[in-house]
Design a protein around this motif. Structure first.
Motif, PDB file in Angstrom:
ATOM      1  N   VAL A 137       0.842  -1.206   0.000  1.00 27.72           N
ATOM      2  CA  VAL A 137       0.000   0.000   0.000  1.00 27.72           C
ATOM      3  C   VAL A 137       0.872   1.250   0.000  1.00 27.72           C
ATOM      4  CG1 VAL A 137      -1.643   1.342   1.359  1.00 27.72           C
ATOM      5  CG2 VAL A 137      -1.989  -1.105   1.077  1.00 27.72           C
ATOM      6  N   LEU A 138       1.887   1.270   0.859  1.00 26.74           N
ATOM      7  CA  LEU A 138       2.774   2.430   0.931  1.00 26.74           C
ATOM      8  C   LEU A 138       3.546   2.616  -0.378  1.00 26.74           C
ATOM      9  CD1 LEU A 138       4.171   1.963   4.542  1.00 26.74           C
ATOM     10  CD2 LEU A 138       2.522   3.665   3.775  1.00 26.74           C
ATOM     11  N   ARG A 139       3.887   1.498  -1.019  1.00 26.82           N
ATOM     12  CA  ARG A 139       4.574   1.592  -2.311  1.00 26.82           C
ATOM     13  C   ARG A 139       3.645   2.179  -3.363  1.00 26.82           C
ATOM     14  NH1 ARG A 139       5.986  -3.343  -2.396  1.00 26.82           N
ATOM     15  NH2 ARG A 139       7.824  -3.026  -1.112  1.00 26.82           N
ATOM     16  N   ALA A 140       2.373   1.752  -3.337  1.00 26.31           N
ATOM     17  CA  ALA A 140       1.392   2.276  -4.295  1.00 26.31           C
ATOM     18  C   ALA A 140       1.158   3.769  -4.094  1.00 26.31           C
ATOM     19  CB  ALA A 140       0.079   1.504  -4.168  1.00 26.31           C
ATOM     20  N   LEU A 141       1.267   4.223  -2.851  1.00 24.93           N
ATOM     21  CA  LEU A 141       1.086   5.640  -2.540  1.00 24.93           C
ATOM     22  C   LEU A 141       2.377   6.448  -2.735  1.00 24.93           C
ATOM     23  CD1 LEU A 141      -1.056   5.302   0.722  1.00 24.93           C
ATOM     24  CD2 LEU A 141      -1.865   5.995  -1.554  1.00 24.93           C
ATOM     25  N   ARG A 142       3.424   5.782  -3.207  1.00 23.46           N
ATOM     26  CA  ARG A 142       4.730   6.403  -3.455  1.00 23.46           C
ATOM     27  C   ARG A 142       5.353   6.978  -2.176  1.00 23.46           C
ATOM     28  NH1 ARG A 142       5.622   6.870  -8.913  1.00 23.46           N
ATOM     29  NH2 ARG A 142       3.806   6.658 -10.257  1.00 23.46           N
ATOM     30  N   LEU A 143       5.100   6.293  -1.063  1.00 27.71           N
ATOM     31  CA  LEU A 143       5.683   6.721   0.206  1.00 27.71           C
ATOM     32  C   LEU A 143       6.954   5.954   0.552  1.00 27.71           C
ATOM     33  CD1 LEU A 143       2.484   7.175   2.407  1.00 27.71           C
ATOM     34  CD2 LEU A 143       3.840   8.937   1.268  1.00 27.71           C
ATOM     35  N   MET A 144       7.158   4.826  -0.100  1.00 24.13           N
ATOM     36  CA  MET A 144       8.381   4.067   0.140  1.00 24.13           C
ATOM     37  C   MET A 144       9.545   4.711  -0.614  1.00 24.13           C
ATOM     38  SD  MET A 144       7.657   1.539   2.177  1.00 24.13           S
ATOM     39  CE  MET A 144       8.672   0.088   1.960  1.00 24.13           C
TER      40      MET A 144
END
Length: 327
Positions: free
Chosen positions: A258-265
């Motif tokens: 989820v965090l990767r999809a939100l470009r937070l990683m």
């Protein structure tokens, strides 16, 4: 190493279990006492009190006339790693009974619950698990005492998060204390300086995991393989924001996705990866930040403004009961 005959495993004779009552208090879990009594009636179960020392308890029982053939532990990752070190010292196989909050190692071993672990013990199926020995000393001192870890060792953002959580834990509990610690980290987290092979770098975190792991992860807190005797190192260089630094600590697959999809990683270009058998670095946290590191969820604080951390992969470190592999 003493054998564990099936006839003895069926009753638990020769099995000594230490139960850490302090583990897993943040989750709702049924008391395993009835299951122990039903399925392992001849096992010896010792409750680990708040003031008890695990090393002393195991030393005493191993020096008795009828020393146990198998050492077992009911608790979280910290308890499991400490008992693994003792099982290695005394040449005994280890029975892991998941009783902590996350149970990272037990999950990697397929030990999803206590009943499954008892099934593995009674089936007698084992595996030789690799580990990492970590020692931390002040930069001017000699080598320190090595600690055995089964999952990962970390410096930087994650240990500081754990340190902050433990400050609030007596008043707020583990989960709420963790929320407060995360909020604090989002406001106050700062990179630390590491020195490796004479090169200086500013980083958010360093994770040293046992065995190769998902290349997309930063926080390799749950290992993917049990036997591979290598260290998978992730160095998160301080090129992004605090938010990305904290997001990178996500270890659950779904959360990380989820965090990767939100470009937070953090992007892959910010994370340096090494696969080695040994890894050493000097850690300089900076003013106002604690000299700490974490091994399998256990926080260690070092004196002074900097310390040297050395990690060495250990093949076949300990024999662990695991469910039979499917044909």
């Amino acid at each position: 190493m003493p054998p564990t005959p099936t006839v003895l495993a069926a009753t638990g004779r020769g099995l000594f279990i230490v139960r850490n009552a302090q583990s897993g208090t943040a989750v709702i879990r049924s008391d395993p006492a009835a299951l122990f009594a039903e399925r392992l009636p001849e096992a010896v179960v010792r409750e680990l009190g708040e003031d008890d020392d695990l090393d002393t308890i195991v030393e005493e029982v191993m020096e008795a006339d009828a020393a146990p053939d198998v050492l077992g532990v009911y608790g979280g990752d910290g308890s499991v790693s400490r008992m693994a070190q003792l099982a290695r010292r005394y040449g005994r196989p280890l029975l892991v009974l998941p009783g902590g909050t996350f149970n990272h190692f037990a999950g990697s071993a397929g030990l999803t619950d206590v009943a499954t672990a008892i099934d593995a013990f009674q089936a007698g199926t084992t595996i030789e698990v690799s580990a990492v020995e970590v020692s931390a000393v002040e930069e001017t001192a000699a080598d320190g005492t090595a600690i055995l870890a089964l999952n990962a060792v970390s410096v930087g953002a994650y240990p500081e998060l754990i340190d902050e959580r433990e400050r609030h834990r007596p008043r707020l509990g583990k989960w709420l204390g963790g929320v407060v610690a995360a909020q604090h980290a989002l406001r106050e987290a700062e990179p630390l300086v590491i020195v490796r092979d004479g090169r200086r770098a500013r980083v958010w975190s360093v994770f040293v995991g046992v065995g190769r792991n998902d290349p997309r992860r930063v926080a390799t807190m749950q290992r993917a393989h049990l036997e591979e005797p290598v260290l998978d190192v992730r160095i998160h260089h301080a090129r992004g924001t605090r938010l990305r630094a904290i997001a990178s600590l996500a270890f659950g697959r779904r959360t990380a996705a989820v965090l990767r999809a939100l470009r937070l990683m953090p992007p892959r270009s910010d994370v340096e990866r090494l696969v080695v058998s040994e890894f050493e670095l000097t850690v300089r946290p900076g003013p106002g930040h604690p000299s700490v590191f974490v091994h399998d969820g256990e926080l260690e604080e070092e004196p002074g403004d900097e310390f040297r951390l050395r990690c060495v992969a250990v093949p076949r470190a300990v024999t662990v009961f695991v469910p039979p592999r499917e044909a």
